[in-house]
Motif scaffolding. Structure first.
Motif, mmCIF file in Angstrom:
data_model
loop_
_atom_site.group_PDB
_atom_site.id
_atom_site.type_symbol
_atom_site.label_atom_id
_atom_site.label_comp_id
_atom_site.label_asym_id
_atom_site.label_seq_id
_atom_site.Cartn_x
_atom_site.Cartn_y
_atom_site.Cartn_z
ATOM 1 N N ARG A 132 11.367 46.077 12.267
ATOM 2 C CA ARG A 132 11.809 45.564 11.160
ATOM 3 C C ARG A 132 13.283 44.855 11.186
ATOM 4 N NH1 ARG A 132 9.594 49.300 7.296
ATOM 5 N NH2 ARG A 132 10.443 48.117 5.609
ATOM 6 N N THR A 133 13.330 43.956 9.893
ATOM 7 C CA THR A 133 14.518 43.325 9.766
ATOM 8 C C THR A 133 15.094 43.857 8.427
ATOM 9 O OG1 THR A 133 13.403 41.542 8.565
ATOM 10 C CG2 THR A 133 13.338 41.137 10.877
ATOM 11 N N ALA A 134 16.297 42.975 7.977
ATOM 12 C CA ALA A 134 16.824 43.498 6.695
ATOM 13 C C ALA A 134 15.878 42.959 5.537
ATOM 14 C CB ALA A 134 18.158 42.623 6.680
ATOM 15 N N PRO A 135 16.123 43.661 4.365
ATOM 16 C CA PRO A 135 15.108 43.284 3.398
ATOM 17 C C PRO A 135 15.418 41.823 2.953
ATOM 18 C CG PRO A 135 16.534 45.367 2.844
ATOM 19 C CD PRO A 135 16.978 44.749 4.345
ATOM 20 N N VAL A 136 14.143 41.243 2.620
ATOM 21 C CA VAL A 136 14.291 39.709 2.050
ATOM 22 C C VAL A 136 13.366 39.702 0.956
ATOM 23 C CG1 VAL A 136 14.570 38.694 4.598
ATOM 24 C CG2 VAL A 136 12.409 39.087 3.623
ATOM 25 N N ALA A 137 13.870 38.524 -0.043
ATOM 26 C CA ALA A 137 13.040 38.198 -0.887
ATOM 27 C C ALA A 137 11.462 37.765 -0.690
ATOM 28 C CB ALA A 137 13.697 37.088 -1.932
ATOM 29 N N VAL A 138 10.749 38.180 -1.817
ATOM 30 C CA VAL A 138 9.111 37.983 -1.253
ATOM 31 C C VAL A 138 8.910 36.592 -1.739
ATOM 32 C CG1 VAL A 138 8.480 39.052 -3.688
ATOM 33 C CG2 VAL A 138 6.740 38.722 -1.420
ATOM 34 N N GLU A 139 8.288 35.808 -0.939
ATOM 35 C CA GLU A 139 7.716 34.425 -1.558
ATOM 36 C C GLU A 139 6.627 34.859 -2.894
ATOM 37 O OE1 GLU A 139 5.529 30.468 0.084
ATOM 38 O OE2 GLU A 139 6.444 32.004 1.369
ATOM 39 N N PRO A 140 6.502 34.081 -3.764
ATOM 40 C CA PRO A 140 5.876 34.085 -4.785
ATOM 41 C C PRO A 140 4.574 33.525 -4.518
ATOM 42 C CG PRO A 140 7.403 32.459 -5.383
ATOM 43 C CD PRO A 140 7.942 33.127 -4.150
ATOM 44 N N VAL A 141 3.412 34.245 -5.178
ATOM 45 C CA VAL A 141 2.069 33.462 -4.853
ATOM 46 C C VAL A 141 1.914 32.340 -5.708
ATOM 47 C CG1 VAL A 141 -0.407 33.989 -5.135
ATOM 48 C CG2 VAL A 141 1.144 36.033 -4.476
ATOM 49 N N PRO A 142 1.516 31.317 -5.301
ATOM 50 C CA PRO A 142 1.469 30.015 -5.957
ATOM 51 C C PRO A 142 0.750 30.216 -7.171
ATOM 52 C CG PRO A 142 0.911 29.684 -3.618
ATOM 53 C CD PRO A 142 0.873 31.220 -3.767
ATOM 54 N N ALA A 143 0.849 29.569 -8.189
ATOM 55 C CA ALA A 143 0.220 29.514 -9.619
ATOM 56 C C ALA A 143 -1.386 29.319 -9.241
ATOM 57 C CB ALA A 143 0.694 28.379 -10.401
ATOM 58 N N SER A 144 -2.120 29.646 -10.199
ATOM 59 C CA SER A 144 -3.530 29.507 -10.290
ATOM 60 C C SER A 144 -4.113 28.066 -10.001
ATOM 61 C CB SER A 144 -4.181 30.165 -11.581
ATOM 62 O OG SER A 144 -3.981 31.659 -11.744
ATOM 63 N N ALA A 145 -3.155 27.262 -10.669
ATOM 64 C CA ALA A 145 -3.697 25.789 -10.636
ATOM 65 C C ALA A 145 -3.402 25.274 -9.042
ATOM 66 C CB ALA A 145 -2.910 24.858 -11.361
#
Length: 239
Positions: A132-145
């Protein structure tokens, strides 16, 4: 793009049938995927793990044996979808626990271990400093298009009991991917590649990879000709 395209860990196959580049999820190190890497490499697929670096994973795939498959769990799944939508060179992709944030905000808190898996061995791995590492921001899933631009087959696993990313919302978002096979792990949690059903998931991946090697993931390699149930199971051969 990263200038270092060497994986953080690699499990080589003796007789290579293909190559998987795994992108880790939130706060994960390569050690999280040791069991996955050993199992797939035993079936002939070299597995390299990249710690939250999908660009390096894609570049590495350009140098290895085909078929070349991007793999990602949690935020790694979002990264895989992003680079595929941007035209990354890969023959296919496998994703698991695709992150969904109902509010549309970046998530910094990592899922708890109990939310991730019910597998006692995997819980032990998650409890180590090597995993494990320190908490990080999640990468958002690309938009439907953008997802509609993904040009390779995608195999997705998702737990039916995943409280981090509810399967209904995830299935709705992933429906924009043109060639998608979505597999539900029954009563499964967020770490679909490493949950209690990890053996069945790995077996399903191997079957899918073998179809991919054959040129079409939709053409079966095996076919059930007869399914015996109930009393018929015990009938003598000349009945």
């Amino acid at each position: 793009m990263s200038t270092n395209i060497s994986p953080s860990a690699v499990w080589p196959a003796v007789r290579v049938r293909g190559t998987l580049a795994v992108i880790t999820g939130r706060g994960e190190r390569a050690a999280v995927y040791e069991r996955f890497g050993r199992r797939l490499s035993a079936d002939g697929y070299t597995v390299g793990v990249f710690e939250a670096d999908a660009d390096a994973a894609g570049a590495w795939l350009d140098t290895v044996d085909a078929p070349r498959v991007l793999v990602g769990s949690d935020s790694g799944a979002a990264s895989v979808l992003r680079v595929l939508a941007q035209g990354a060179t890969a023959d296919a992709a496998i994703i698991a626990g695709t992150p969904i944030d109902a509010e549309g905000d970046a998530v910094t808190a990592q899922p708890t271990d109990a939310e991730r898996t019910a597998c006692p061995l995997h819980l032990g791995v998650l409890g180590t400093d090597e995993a494990r590492t320190a908490p990080v921001a999640v990468e958002p899933v690309p938009a439907s298009a953008d997802l509609a631009a993904v040009a390779v087959p995608v195999l997705a696993f998702h737990g039916s009991a995943d409280r981090v990313s509810p399967i209904t919302e995830t299935a709705s978002l992933l429906s924009a991917v043109p060639d998608l096979e979505l597999v539900e792990t029954i009563d499964g949690l967020h770490d679909a590649l490493n949950d209690v059903s990890h053996r069945s998931v790995a077996a399903s991946i191997v079957l899918w990879l073998e179809r991919l090697r054959g040129g079409d993931v939709h053409t079966p390699v095996l076919r059930a000709l007869r399914q015996v149930q109930g009393a018929d199971r015990h009938e003598p051969a000349d009945a």
